[in-house]
Scaffold this motif. Sequence first.
Motif: not given
Lengths: 426, 842
Positions: A36-39, B626, B630, B637, B640, B644
Amino acid sequence: MRLFAVGNLHILACVVTAVWPKALADGEGGVFDPALIMEDVYESPRFQINLAEKPLRLSLLDDTLAKLRQRVPEDPVELAYDPVVLLAGSEWKFICQVPRVDTRAAQEKLKTRQQENITASEALLREMSREEQRQVVERGVELLDPLKASCLSYTSEYWTFEYCHNRYVRQYHRSAPGQSGRIVEVGYKLGEYTNRKQISAEEGSDVGTTKISTIGRKRFLTQMWGGGTMCDVTGRPRQVEVQFHCDLNSPEGVALVEEVFSCQYVVVIRTPRLCADPLFYNMAESAIHNISCQHVVPDEDYDRVLAALEQKESESINSLGIASDEAHSHDDTESAQSSIGDEAIKRKEEENKTDDEPQLVISMNDPRLAEITKGNEDLLRLLLSMAFGDPKLQIQFAENFDAPKQPTKEKKKTQKAKAKKDHEEL
Amino acid sequence: MRLAFNVLAYLLVTSVASTETKHDAADHTAITSIVGASTVAGVEFQKTDEFTNSSLSKKHQRVFVEAIETLQKYQAYINKQQKKHVRRGSPLKVARDASGLLPRSVRPYVQRIEWLASWLFGDKEKNAAAYRQKQLNEKPEKVKQAVATMKELASEGSEDAQLVLADMAMYGKYGTNIDLGSAFEHYKKLAEANGNPKAQYMLGLFYATGLGGIEQRNSMALLYNTMAAKSGYTPAEMTLAYKFLTGIGVPASCKESLVYYKSVARKGILYYLSGPPLGYHIPPYRVRLSDDNKGAYGVHTGPYSLYKVNDREGFEELLNYHLDSARKGDLRSCMNLIDLYYHGHRFASRNFTYALKYIREVISKTFTKRGDLQKGLSQGEVNSAAQAAGMYGMMYLRGEGVTVDTAAAFKWLTIAANMGHGTSLNALGVMYQHGIEVPVNNERALELFKAAAEKKHQSGQVNFAVAIMESQPQVAVTNLRNAAENGNILAHFHLGGVYSALSDTEISCRMAVSSYKYVAEYGDWLHSSIPSAYAAYERGDLDAAVLEYMRAAEMGYGVGQLNAALLLERAAKLCSYRDWDIRDSHAPLESGKDNNAMPAWSNRSCVHSVFSDQQQHERQTLAYWTRAANNNMADARAKQGDHYYYGWGVEASAEKAAAAYLISAKSDANGLAMWNLGWMYENGVGVKRDFFLAKRWYDKSIEVNEGGKLATNFSLARLFIKYLWAWVWGEDVGETPLYFAPETAAADDGKNDEDDGEKDGRRETEADDEQGGAQLRPLGHREGNEYVPEDWEHEAGAAAAEGLGVDDTAAELDENGEGSLSESVFIVVLLLAAAWMFLPFR
């Protein structure tokens, strides 16, 4: 190199999220998907465009649109169909039915399905008789055996970790030679193979100490090694959980070492060897929704296009395996493209040929038309052939773009084609 | 199903191929034969933002051209004006609305005071808006007329005129305001009536991002992009390629991705080779906007931080120094200037005339009139001479700053090549290969390429590799790899071909994709939106900039994702909680609602946002963070993780935040993420409470970012108190004391060694970083939100400390564990009075 880096992060994410739920002392959270973190936020719902085999007559477009608006999808996540008419450039026209996906419901469904998957895979493990599980573990351990040949090491910042299969895991740091030329090595053991934790009753063997674990949709083998250097924080010897993951995309090695709690470590070994067992190598995909599209052609061009398409279809099925083989036998990639070009020219010639033999396909999309035709096919054929002044005229009554039948038919055909392709590739 | 899609993809490939049939012959010589870099004659390339067809009569066409010229002139004028008024400094920095942090009961009073203040002293933002409005109304008559002409032509069915109007509304061109609603309508009309690929692509953008209140729908985005790609529209192809590679909204498929990337790369390479001999210049470096803002967080977060000093003044100082010493005849300065002016720089555009001036100067100093080297030159001077001669020859060959003169080119290239200059060897090889000035001689060309390759010249390596591909494929691929590692796009293109022909496996497909992706992203003369985005940013038109960067982000550019995220975040800061519409206008999927109904754009809740509601704005920001993460963008990161943690645009999840921070801390060594992790371990948020790991992450955070020392020491002190508290109450705190661990050098624990080792490694990287108390806003720093961050009391506490002047003394103390303890205790004593009421003993 970049790919590998990203791969590493993936594994890190997996492990982090895998280990975390266990860490939740206060019962927070629950099961959650490791990737999920990469999603991406917009990763789902996923769609796929399917082009129907047969084109649609332009004159039937309005009726089809009206019909599509009223159609109710079978999938509960799909609320309704939105019919869309699209142009690609000036010559191509498509009609597509776009499922309107209830994102929230889809996510709920995905979640439950993941849980189901997990429970299913757990259930699978439970269902497997103890003997079967024993065999899987035994085979897995056997597959891993060649790892013994050498130690794997992994450097992360200050420490270098060393994993020696069936022996020990340790971490150390060698200082650069000081003034006296002395190299100081600091290090300690994280765990020993001989101190594995017993899981099942079978003593002394790997089978009794190795477990099949699951995270999300992934299965892997774990062993718990104790007997590391005494930890003064916890007052207990260090422990390390060794995980063996199947990974086909990167070289064998230590993917990650992480201290999840004080003096409790996780080492992830990724190896292609384990993938020999299909139990450790399967990835399920989330639901894919279909956007069905159909090529819309003017009535006067219909026959020609249909004939050409049929020709193309049969040809592409026949030549799929061969064509790809040909393309790959060449060093030069451009040859693949030029061959496609040649084929296109050939097809065009054939299209012209088929024009000489008139053929008529009547679409039964219109309910009125269908009713009239019912039972009177022969009469109609005769009438039409007289009207066209061609006694040999081939007439066909076709139901195209008729909703529920279409996808199943298509599916069958694709499967067939796929099977054929696979076969030829073998 | 698969087959059906393959058919579509196949149609796409053939249609792309057929649109280029007339180039095919040229194509063939350019790519498949041994030509590495050659001219492709007679090929016309169309940039994606140029006008395509003319379904108009000749007379109308003339009217259209006149109108568009007027408008473009006016746009250039506006751009110039805007550039004059642009604020110096960090455009991303905004004055934040902090009233969200205040208790609810106090807010109305503060608002009244604010209102009074803005009434008394004037509101800068409002003034700017008023100025803009005034400008809008003062459009010259001629421009108004041109717009009217456009509308007329559009109503008569001119595709181009409709496109002009759509773009005008989309980006607020020609002195209008952005109106995404009307832009959407325009594009929709174009797509429906004409199947215009650009309009379809833009609709795809609307649907993929939910811009301007359109409902975000992966399905429609996929459909429209596929249609545009079918017409060979490059940005759409690239968007699809990225989506298929990453599996966003579609099933991930390397093979589909390869088809699209290959098509984009092919077009790029064809354009590249259509330039002067040896190809066009590669598009310039893409600026990360974080560089103007001292990093994504506004601070240096660690060794891989996006932080970069990038100031114009320093550059100008250096430039003046070199100009000065060049005037005095310093060869090395001359060489630097030649390099600067020939290649161009962010702060100094490319200028062949200047470059030529310094080249001539170097040549006059090192060569005799007859073209021989002067005597008594040092080795360095000889090297400079060779380089200058080679550049001189190249410029004659390519006609840069001078008219093409192949004879002069041959003369100077020969001189430089004889001195062993790699570029010249390669260029000379190309001349022999194509018979420019000399008769064609492939053997000689091969010799020269080989020599150039041995000098590690990239194009030389590629040309050599292509020439020997048949006979020695191994050597060829090695050469290609070397050149590709240094970023040569032609090498990447050929490697992509090699990989994709290698086998049918996933691995070789991925390798091929990464090569073609490189070509698509770095050979993007024809389709990149980044230059226009950056130009908009430079002149302070941030709304247009964010839209253009979003286009780039959707195409998969890491820089586009980073910049779009940064600009979106800035907009979110400007929109206070009051601006966003409270009512939930986003009740999705009402059954009776027309699927494509567009909420009126004028109803948007916050004027700074290109989205109509906060949720979508934040969701999109998270999506770009995100994707940037990536794409290996440091700091992304951690951003991100912030999303959350606070639940910006997603469901809040402390576990996911912790996971993101851990990855950020481990792979980027991000100091903020380390602090956050420490805090989470300390309080047991998202992870099991563990004082030792908390202390370790706090310690690491200090190592990486000394600027945040004060805040971190404060946290350590608090940790100590909590630890004692837990110990007193008999909770499980571990066996050994947290702070009084034995200090032996070869410690069992090794913690101290670890610290030292890291210090040595990191010192140099952060020499230039001085941000006192920079880490004071650890978990993101967006205010104006209903949610009050749990740890905002640190800010108050630390701010109090700063007020007391603790900052400097504290920063000097800490050298070892002992110091850290005494310092901590010191700070505890000092701050206890100020901070006791905030400490959350949980």
